[in-house]
Design a protein around this motif. Sequence first.
Motif, PDB file in Angstrom:
ATOM      1  N   GLY A 101       0.808  -1.222   0.000  1.00 17.74           N
ATOM      2  CA  GLY A 101       0.000   0.000   0.000  1.00 17.74           C
ATOM      3  C   GLY A 101       0.834   1.261   0.000  1.00 17.74           C
ATOM      4  N   VAL A 102       1.999   1.194   0.650  1.00 17.74           N
ATOM      5  CA  VAL A 102       2.902   2.351   0.661  1.00 17.74           C
ATOM      6  C   VAL A 102       3.327   2.687  -0.765  1.00 17.74           C
ATOM      7  CG1 VAL A 102       5.195   3.156   1.332  1.00 17.74           C
ATOM      8  CG2 VAL A 102       3.745   1.998   3.005  1.00 17.74           C
ATOM      9  N   VAL A 103       3.689   1.655  -1.531  1.00 14.56           N
ATOM     10  CA  VAL A 103       4.125   1.880  -2.907  1.00 14.56           C
ATOM     11  C   VAL A 103       3.014   2.517  -3.728  1.00 14.56           C
ATOM     12  CG1 VAL A 103       4.896   0.741  -5.029  1.00 14.56           C
ATOM     13  CG2 VAL A 103       5.766  -0.031  -2.804  1.00 14.56           C
ATOM     14  N   LYS A 104       1.799   2.012  -3.599  1.00  7.10           N
ATOM     15  CA  LYS A 104       0.671   2.591  -4.336  1.00  7.10           C
ATOM     16  C   LYS A 104       0.446   4.047  -3.940  1.00  7.10           C
ATOM     17  CE  LYS A 104      -2.010  -1.565  -5.415  1.00  7.10           C
ATOM     18  NZ  LYS A 104      -1.884  -1.391  -6.883  1.00  7.10           N
ATOM     19  N   THR A 105       0.605   4.327  -2.643  1.00  5.90           N
ATOM     20  CA  THR A 105       0.404   5.702  -2.176  1.00  5.90           C
ATOM     21  C   THR A 105       1.429   6.647  -2.773  1.00  5.90           C
ATOM     22  OG1 THR A 105      -0.534   4.915  -0.092  1.00  5.90           O
ATOM     23  CG2 THR A 105       0.271   7.178  -0.146  1.00  5.90           C
ATOM     24  N   VAL A 106       2.679   6.220  -2.812  1.00  6.20           N
ATOM     25  CA  VAL A 106       3.727   7.059  -3.404  1.00  6.20           C
ATOM     26  C   VAL A 106       3.392   7.389  -4.852  1.00  6.20           C
ATOM     27  CG1 VAL A 106       6.154   7.203  -4.059  1.00  6.20           C
ATOM     28  CG2 VAL A 106       5.527   6.150  -1.881  1.00  6.20           C
ATOM     29  N   LEU A 107       2.866   6.403  -5.581  1.00 11.30           N
ATOM     30  CA  LEU A 107       2.602   6.576  -7.007  1.00 11.30           C
ATOM     31  C   LEU A 107       1.306   7.326  -7.296  1.00 11.30           C
ATOM     32  CD1 LEU A 107       3.689   3.054  -8.298  1.00 11.30           C
ATOM     33  CD2 LEU A 107       4.964   5.190  -8.439  1.00 11.30           C
ATOM     34  N   THR A 108       0.404   7.368  -6.337  1.00 18.00           N
ATOM     35  CA  THR A 108      -0.889   8.025  -6.581  1.00 18.00           C
ATOM     36  C   THR A 108      -1.037   9.358  -5.868  1.00 18.00           C
ATOM     37  OG1 THR A 108      -1.882   6.756  -4.744  1.00 18.00           O
ATOM     38  CG2 THR A 108      -2.085   5.840  -6.964  1.00 18.00           C
ATOM     39  N   GLU A 110       0.627  12.780  -5.148  1.00 15.78           N
ATOM     40  CA  GLU A 110       1.717  13.672  -5.549  1.00 15.78           C
ATOM     41  C   GLU A 110       2.343  14.396  -4.366  1.00 15.78           C
ATOM     42  OE1 GLU A 110       0.244  16.329  -8.475  1.00 15.78           O
ATOM     43  OE2 GLU A 110       0.069  14.797 -10.042  1.00 15.78           O
ATOM     44  N   THR A 111       1.632  14.461  -3.263  1.00 11.63           N
ATOM     45  CA  THR A 111       2.156  15.174  -2.088  1.00 11.63           C
ATOM     46  C   THR A 111       2.724  14.217  -1.048  1.00 11.63           C
ATOM     47  OG1 THR A 111      -0.005  15.181  -0.982  1.00 11.63           O
ATOM     48  CG2 THR A 111       0.497  17.036  -2.440  1.00 11.63           C
ATOM     49  N   TYR A 112       2.975  12.968  -1.424  1.00 14.35           N
ATOM     50  CA  TYR A 112       3.508  12.006  -0.462  1.00 14.35           C
ATOM     51  C   TYR A 112       4.797  12.546   0.165  1.00 14.35           C
ATOM     52  CZ  TYR A 112       5.368   7.763   1.637  1.00 14.35           C
ATOM     53  OH  TYR A 112       5.863   6.848   2.540  1.00 14.35           O
ATOM     54  N   GLY A 113       4.823  12.562   1.474  1.00  8.72           N
ATOM     55  CA  GLY A 113       5.977  13.057   2.211  1.00  8.72           C
ATOM     56  C   GLY A 113       5.815  14.486   2.680  1.00  8.72           C
ATOM     57  N   ARG A 114       5.019  15.259   1.949  1.00  2.00           N
ATOM     58  CA  ARG A 114       4.771  16.633   2.398  1.00  2.00           C
ATOM     59  C   ARG A 114       3.974  16.605   3.695  1.00  2.00           C
ATOM     60  NH1 ARG A 114       5.760  21.120  -0.560  1.00  2.00           N
ATOM     61  NH2 ARG A 114       6.592  20.804  -2.656  1.00  2.00           N
ATOM     62  N   SER A 561      12.232   6.308  -7.192  1.00  3.99           N
ATOM     63  CA  SER A 561      12.702   7.481  -7.934  1.00  3.99           C
ATOM     64  C   SER A 561      11.851   8.708  -7.627  1.00  3.99           C
ATOM     65  CB  SER A 561      12.712   7.196  -9.438  1.00  3.99           C
ATOM     66  OG  SER A 561      11.413   7.110  -9.974  1.00  3.99           O
ATOM     67  N   VAL A 562      10.560   8.513  -7.345  1.00  3.81           N
ATOM     68  CA  VAL A 562       9.693   9.631  -6.972  1.00  3.81           C
ATOM     69  C   VAL A 562      10.179  10.268  -5.671  1.00  3.81           C
ATOM     70  CG1 VAL A 562       7.377  10.238  -6.151  1.00  3.81           C
ATOM     71  CG2 VAL A 562       7.640   8.821  -8.188  1.00  3.81           C
ATOM     72  N   VAL A 563      10.492   9.439  -4.689  1.00  7.71           N
ATOM     73  CA  VAL A 563      10.937   9.961  -3.394  1.00  7.71           C
ATOM     74  C   VAL A 563      12.341  10.552  -3.498  1.00  7.71           C
ATOM     75  CG1 VAL A 563      11.515   9.337  -1.021  1.00  7.71           C
ATOM     76  CG2 VAL A 563       9.417   8.467  -2.059  1.00  7.71           C
ATOM     77  N   ILE A 564      13.225   9.909  -4.241  1.00  9.22           N
ATOM     78  CA  ILE A 564      14.568  10.478  -4.429  1.00  9.22           C
ATOM     79  C   ILE A 564      14.467  11.836  -5.093  1.00  9.22           C
ATOM     80  CG2 ILE A 564      16.700  10.262  -5.768  1.00  9.22           C
ATOM     81  CD1 ILE A 564      16.734   7.320  -5.169  1.00  9.22           C
ATOM     82  N   SER A 565      13.615  11.950  -6.096  1.00 13.89           N
ATOM     83  CA  SER A 565      13.442  13.231  -6.783  1.00 13.89           C
ATOM     84  C   SER A 565      12.934  14.302  -5.825  1.00 13.89           C
ATOM     85  CB  SER A 565      12.469  13.062  -7.951  1.00 13.89           C
ATOM     86  OG  SER A 565      12.287  14.278  -8.632  1.00 13.89           O
ATOM     87  N   ALA A 566      11.984  13.934  -4.965  1.00 16.80           N
ATOM     88  CA  ALA A 566      11.457  14.894  -3.983  1.00 16.80           C
ATOM     89  C   ALA A 566      12.538  15.318  -3.003  1.00 16.80           C
ATOM     90  CB  ALA A 566      10.271  14.285  -3.238  1.00 16.80           C
ATOM     91  N   GLY A 567      13.325  14.352  -2.530  1.00 16.80           N
ATOM     92  CA  GLY A 567      14.389  14.666  -1.584  1.00 16.80           C
ATOM     93  C   GLY A 567      15.470  15.521  -2.191  1.00 16.80           C
ATOM     94  N   LEU A 568      15.873  15.189  -3.416  1.00 18.36           N
ATOM     95  CA  LEU A 568      16.878  16.012  -4.097  1.00 18.36           C
ATOM     96  C   LEU A 568      16.342  17.408  -4.356  1.00 18.36           C
ATOM     97  CD1 LEU A 568      18.411  13.486  -6.674  1.00 18.36           C
ATOM     98  CD2 LEU A 568      19.438  14.322  -4.552  1.00 18.36           C
ATOM     99  N   GLY A 569      15.038  17.510  -4.611  1.00 20.66           N
ATOM    100  CA  GLY A 569      14.431  18.824  -4.803  1.00 20.66           C
ATOM    101  C   GLY A 569      14.584  19.698  -3.573  1.00 20.66           C
ATOM    102  N   ILE A 570      14.426  19.109  -2.397  1.00 16.37           N
ATOM    103  CA  ILE A 570      14.626  19.851  -1.151  1.00 16.37           C
ATOM    104  C   ILE A 570      16.070  20.319  -1.039  1.00 16.37           C
ATOM    105  CG2 ILE A 570      14.697  19.625   1.376  1.00 16.37           C
ATOM    106  CD1 ILE A 570      12.271  17.749   1.137  1.00 16.37           C
ATOM    107  N   LEU A 571      16.991  19.470  -1.438  1.00 25.61           N
ATOM    108  CA  LEU A 571      18.415  19.810  -1.357  1.00 25.61           C
ATOM    109  C   LEU A 571      18.842  20.758  -2.474  1.00 25.61           C
ATOM    110  CD1 LEU A 571      20.003  16.347  -0.492  1.00 25.61           C
ATOM    111  CD2 LEU A 571      18.985  18.038   1.039  1.00 25.61           C
ATOM    112  N   GLY A 572      17.969  20.974  -3.460  1.00 29.24           N
ATOM    113  CA  GLY A 572      18.311  21.849  -4.577  1.00 29.24           C
ATOM    114  C   GLY A 572      19.172  21.178  -5.619  1.00 29.24           C
ATOM    115  N   VAL A 573      19.033  19.855  -5.744  1.00 33.80           N
ATOM    116  CA  VAL A 573      19.834  19.060  -6.673  1.00 33.80           C
ATOM    117  C   VAL A 573      18.925  18.492  -7.758  1.00 33.80           C
ATOM    118  CG1 VAL A 573      21.312  17.019  -6.900  1.00 33.80           C
ATOM    119  CG2 VAL A 573      21.503  18.485  -4.873  1.00 33.80           C
ATOM    120  N   VAL A 574      19.374  18.535  -9.010  1.00 31.41           N
ATOM    121  CA  VAL A 574      18.600  18.009 -10.136  1.00 31.41           C
ATOM    122  C   VAL A 574      18.832  16.504 -10.243  1.00 31.41           C
ATOM    123  CG1 VAL A 574      18.224  18.102 -12.625  1.00 31.41           C
ATOM    124  CG2 VAL A 574      18.798  20.202 -11.371  1.00 31.41           C
ATOM    125  N   PRO A 575      17.764  15.681 -10.232  1.00 34.43           N
ATOM    126  CA  PRO A 575      17.932  14.227 -10.340  1.00 34.43           C
ATOM    127  C   PRO A 575      18.536  13.834 -11.689  1.00 34.43           C
ATOM    128  CG  PRO A 575      15.707  14.798  -9.605  1.00 34.43           C
ATOM    129  CD  PRO A 575      16.347  16.057 -10.069  1.00 34.43           C
TER     130      PRO A 575
END
Length: 580
Positions: A101-108, A110-114, A561-575
Motif C-alpha cells: 500500500g505504501v508503494v501505491k500511495t507514493v505513485l498516486t 503527488e504530495t507524499y511526504g509533504r 525514484s519519486v521519493v529520491i526526486s522529492a528529496g533532491l528537490g529539497i536539497l536543490g539538486v537536479v535528479p
Amino acid sequence: MNLFADIRALVIETLETMQAQGTLPSGLDFANVAVEPPRDAAHGDMATNAAMVLAKPAKMKPRDIADALAGLLQADARITIAEVAGPGFLNLRLDPVIWQGVVKTVLTNETYGRSDMGQGKRVNVEYVSANPTGPLHVGHTRGAVFGDALASLLDYAGFDVTREYYINDGGAQVDVLARSVYLRYLEANGQEVAFEDGTYPGDYLIPVGKALAAQYGDALVGKPEAEWLDELREFSTDAMMHLIRQDLAMLGVEMDVFYSEKSLYGTGQIEAAIEDLKGKDLIYRGTLEPPKGKLPEDWEAREQMLFRSTAHGDDVDRPIQKSDGAWTYFAPDIAYHFDKVSRGFDLLIDVFGADHGGYVKRMKAAVSALSDGEVPLDIKLTQLVKLFKDGAEFKMSKRAGTFITLADLVEQVGPDVTRFVMLTRKNDAPLDFDFDKVMEQSKDNPVFYVQYAHARVASVLRKGAEAGFDLSQDALAGADLAQMTHDSEIKVAQKLAEWPRLVEIAARNNEPHRIAFYLYELASELHALWNKGNEDHSLRFLHDGQEAASQSKIALIRAVSVVISAGLGILGVVPAEEMR
C-alpha cells in the motif's frame, strides 16, 4: 500518508482502550509515546516505547503494560506480530499488504511526504549575509546551501518561508571597500598603486575600477577622500551585490528579500528598537566588568548604554552604545530583528558562520525581549570547510586574493555536487570537501550513489518503454503488487514508508542534512535489490513479454525514484536521468 503516525495513532487508541478497561490508570500523558523503526531491523518493522515511558506514572512494570498492549494490538489487521522485548519494548511486524500500500500511495499521491506540520506559520530564514566586500567564498557556500535547503525543507513541511539576505553595508568595512575600488580606479587611469592599510587586493575589483573609470574618466583622480567616499561606497556595494547575486545564481539560490543594514541608519529604526527595550526596563547606563583573563592594554572601565540581556538568558549584559555616542555593532542587529518581529514572523532562523558563536546568546536574548518571548529564534552555525585534492589541502585560485571562491568551486564540480556534499555533514560539524572522492563513481561517494539509483530507475523505464510496455504513472499505480513479498522488496518499501516521518523530524530540528542521509539509505536499498536480481531472476524488473509482471516490479522502483526526486528537490539538486 504517514504510516508511522498511523500506527502511533493505533497505539494511542489502544492505550486509551486499556484505560477504559481499567488495565491502565486514567490521566496518563501519551505525548512521549513514540513509534519508530527498531534499531535492529531483525527485531521487527516498527517499535514503540509506550510501556517504558508509561511505567513510572502508571506505577506498573513496563513488561506488564507491554504484554497487555501487545495482545490488543494483534487484533488489528495491520499487525501480524506484536512481540515484547527486553524490559518492555514492543516490536511490531506488519502485514506485507501494508508495504504494498505504501508503494501505491507514493505513485498516486503527488504530495507524499509533504507535511502540514508547519500549519502555514511564517518563518524567516536569514542566510549567507556576507559582507558586500567581495565574491562569496567556500565558507559562505556552505551557509548558502544549508540555509537554502533548510528553507526548502520547511516549505515542504508546511511553513510559509521567506528567504532573506542581510546586506552588511553599514559598517567600516564598506569604507575599506570604497578605498580599494578607488585604488583600482586609479590603476585603470594608468597610475601605480599599493594596497595598504587592510585594503582588498583581489583581482575581482579590477573590473569595478574600470567601470568607475568609464563613468568618471579621470575626474576623481587626486581628489580628497571626502569628495568621493560616500558615492563610491554605494557604487562599490552595488557592484559587489551584483557579483554576489551571480554567485548565488550559480548555486541555484534565490532570495525573497535583500535587506540593507544601511537602511537602519538615519531613519529612526535603531532608536525605535532601543526605545522599545527602554519601555521594558531593559536599557540602562552602566559599566561592564573587565574581560576575563589578561586585560588588553587599552582597556578601561567606561560607562555605556547597556542592554539587560541577562534578563533573557544571556551570560552578561551587552553594550549597545559607546561612550562617544556611536552605536555598537549589536545595535543595528537589534533593530534589524525588531523589524523582523514587526513583520509578523512566527519563527526566526539565522544561519551564521562558525566565528559567530559568541553572538548566539545575545541575539536570542534580544529577540526574546523584543517579542516578549513570543517569537523563537534558532541560530544555526555552519562550521568550516576544508578542500582536499590528492590527499592534500587544495588551493584553487588566487583570483580573489587570499580565499577560494564559490565560483571556483562550482566551476570545478558543478552546483549539484557542491550542494549535496555540503549537506553530507551536520551544519555544526567540520566538513572536508575531497575533490577526488566527490568525483569518483563508488558507494563511498554519496552524490554518485544517490544519483545512480535515480538513473538506474530511469534506465529501466526507458528499456520497458522500448519493449512496448505501458509504464505510465496510472499503469504502475494500478499494478498488482500482491507478489511483492521478498525481503529485499519489503525493505525498499519500508524505507519509502519512513519518508514522511523523516521530513517532519528534519523540519522540527532544522536539520536538512537528514534528507541527504535518508536518500543515501534509500539508494542503498534499491542497489541491494538490483544486485539480488542478478542472482534471483524473479526479482528482475523487466520480464520479456510479461507486461503485468514487469509493471508490478517496476512500480516499486518507480516509487523510489519519486521519493529520491522529492528529496533532491529539497536539497536543490537536479535528479540524474543517466550517468555520464
